[in-house]
Scaffold this active site. Sequence first.
Site, short mmCIF file in Angstrom:
data_model
loop_
_atom_site.label_atom_id
_atom_site.label_comp_id
_atom_site.label_asym_id
_atom_site.label_seq_id
_atom_site.Cartn_x
_atom_site.Cartn_y
_atom_site.Cartn_z
N LYS A 22 0.94 -1.17 0.24
CA LYS A 22 -0.42 0.04 0.53
C LYS A 22 0.87 1.17 0.19
O LYS A 22 0.58 2.34 -0.86
CB LYS A 22 -1.06 0.26 1.27
CG LYS A 22 -1.90 0.95 1.32
CD LYS A 22 -2.65 1.37 3.12
CE LYS A 22 -1.72 1.41 4.29
NZ LYS A 22 -1.87 2.92 4.19
N ASN A 23 1.99 1.96 0.46
CA ASN A 23 2.73 2.77 0.71
C ASN A 23 3.24 2.56 0.10
O ASN A 23 3.61 3.82 -0.31
CB ASN A 23 3.40 2.70 2.23
CG ASN A 23 1.56 3.09 3.76
OD1 ASN A 23 1.04 2.99 3.39
ND2 ASN A 23 2.89 2.43 4.85
N CYS A 116 -4.33 13.37 12.64
CA CYS A 116 -4.92 11.95 13.29
C CYS A 116 -5.19 11.25 14.06
O CYS A 116 -5.26 11.96 15.04
CB CYS A 116 -3.59 10.42 12.18
SG CYS A 116 -2.89 9.89 13.20
N ARG A 121 0.23 14.96 13.34
CA ARG A 121 1.67 14.28 12.82
C ARG A 121 1.47 15.34 11.42
O ARG A 121 1.00 16.16 10.74
CB ARG A 121 1.26 13.23 11.10
CG ARG A 121 0.87 11.94 12.33
CD ARG A 121 -0.11 10.49 12.14
NE ARG A 121 0.94 10.41 10.42
CZ ARG A 121 0.33 9.45 9.88
NH1 ARG A 121 -0.36 8.69 9.98
NH2 ARG A 121 1.49 8.88 9.14
N ASP A 304 4.40 0.55 12.24
CA ASP A 304 3.09 -0.48 11.47
C ASP A 304 2.36 -1.53 12.90
O ASP A 304 1.75 -2.34 12.34
CB ASP A 304 2.74 -0.27 10.11
CG ASP A 304 3.20 1.55 9.28
OD1 ASP A 304 2.64 2.42 10.49
OD2 ASP A 304 3.06 1.54 8.98
N ARG A 396 -9.08 0.03 4.33
CA ARG A 396 -7.88 0.85 4.14
C ARG A 396 -6.34 0.19 3.95
O ARG A 396 -6.23 1.10 2.95
CB ARG A 396 -7.28 2.25 4.80
CG ARG A 396 -8.54 2.53 5.10
CD ARG A 396 -8.07 4.17 6.01
NE ARG A 396 -6.90 5.07 5.89
CZ ARG A 396 -6.10 5.87 5.91
NH1 ARG A 396 -6.53 6.02 7.13
NH2 ARG A 396 -5.34 5.95 5.45
#
Length: 420
Positions: A22-23, A116, A121, A304, A396
């Site tokens: 994803k990133n 967030c 952030r 994460d 997500r």
Amino acid sequence: MDKFIINGGNTLKGTIKIGGSKNAALALMPATLLASGKYQFDNIPDLRDISTMSKLLEMMGVDTEKHNQILSINTFRVNKFEAPYEQVKKMRASIYVLGPLVARYGYAKVSLPGGCAWGPRPVNLHIEGVRKLGAKIEIDQGYIVAKAKKLKGARITFDVSSVGATGNVMMAAVLAKGTSVIENAAIEPEIIALAEFLVKMGAQINGIGTTRLEIEGVDALHPVNEAMIPDRIEAGTFLVAAALTGGKIKIENCNPSHITSLLTKLEEAGSKLQIGTDWIKIQSPKIPKPVDVTTAVYPGFPTDMQAQWLSLMSVAKGSSVIIDTIYFDRFKHVPELIRLGANIELNRNTAMVKGVKQLKAAKVMSTDLRASASLVLAGLVAKGKTEVLRVYHLDRGYERLEKKLQSLGAKIRRVSGKEY
Ligand code: UD1
């Protein structure tokens, strides 16, 4: 809003394939703004963040089309250089359009992302970096408005290592006039993937994979095709799920070299690993050993994965300490894990965990992506029927999470918001 219902107690067994990162995709997609034409990306996961980024690019005149894992992008008709608040508030990575837009079109108007779910952030490093490259930047009514006739190479030293700021400034610098040096650059695999993609497009970047990037600006880049690297956090989440349930699984299509710190910790926790070039087999004991973790920039233990590790330690035989040095406030999962029977004491960015024999089912609430993952994992071993509400956070960043877990033997199902 959908929810998950999980009947805990099943041991995970079997094989699953890991999807594309994803990133990495969220960095490479905006990079297509740097050169007009057609791109094709392979191994793109089916995630809400990916469709959010596609939508944002479409608002700028980009054509996108997704068929299974292939995403086609055509940047021929880009005619709007704005990322509106309505999109940016859905996903902070929208700020990645700042660097490419100002470098290629000399103008960008990007909403400030705001905080967030778990705290502030900032994006000061993105702004300062692009400003150093010669852009005039004003903050106007919550928007970053950046203008530049032509960016100019500069030396940028980041105070803290930032994935997003490194990516943004690198994308801006590749079309600047002259040489740029980025010191204290992030070296996460997703940043390396972005740098390699830019080089394929014709950029000149030295020092890829190190904390010092030297970029010689070029006049123009050209479109290319690329396949996404595997998602290291999805891989890590399934490995921890196996460790929690005393399972025995194989994950395929992953890159073990991207998660070495996690693999070391899993071994310390008692799991046996077999590691291939693009697969990992894990066999875990019924009860994990307690293992302390402090998150750090790559190749350290990823922030994460902190929430998922906390779930694992909640049932370990003994006490452990988990410290997040990247995001001090990223502990919204702690009160929810406590509702499931975990024994955790939180002191600022330090969680002290005393392993319990058995977690117990409860209704819990997702607050953000990785916190939600930790609750699902805890639900897999909690006695009884756990309900995880607001799973849109999970959608997500995890592709069909419940289906993949079901294929490994978990009793988990999605109940659509319309049904309850
Ligand atoms: C990326 C990842 C996210 C991951 C994080 C850290 C994406 C889309 N997201 O987020 O999943 O958790 O890296 O590995 O790739 N900081 C500043 N000023 C800035 C930018 C960052 O002070 O302008 C600080 C942050 O508050 C944080 C640290 O830098 O303490 C690292 O954050 P950063 O690497 O920028 O995270 P993201 O790129 O937003």
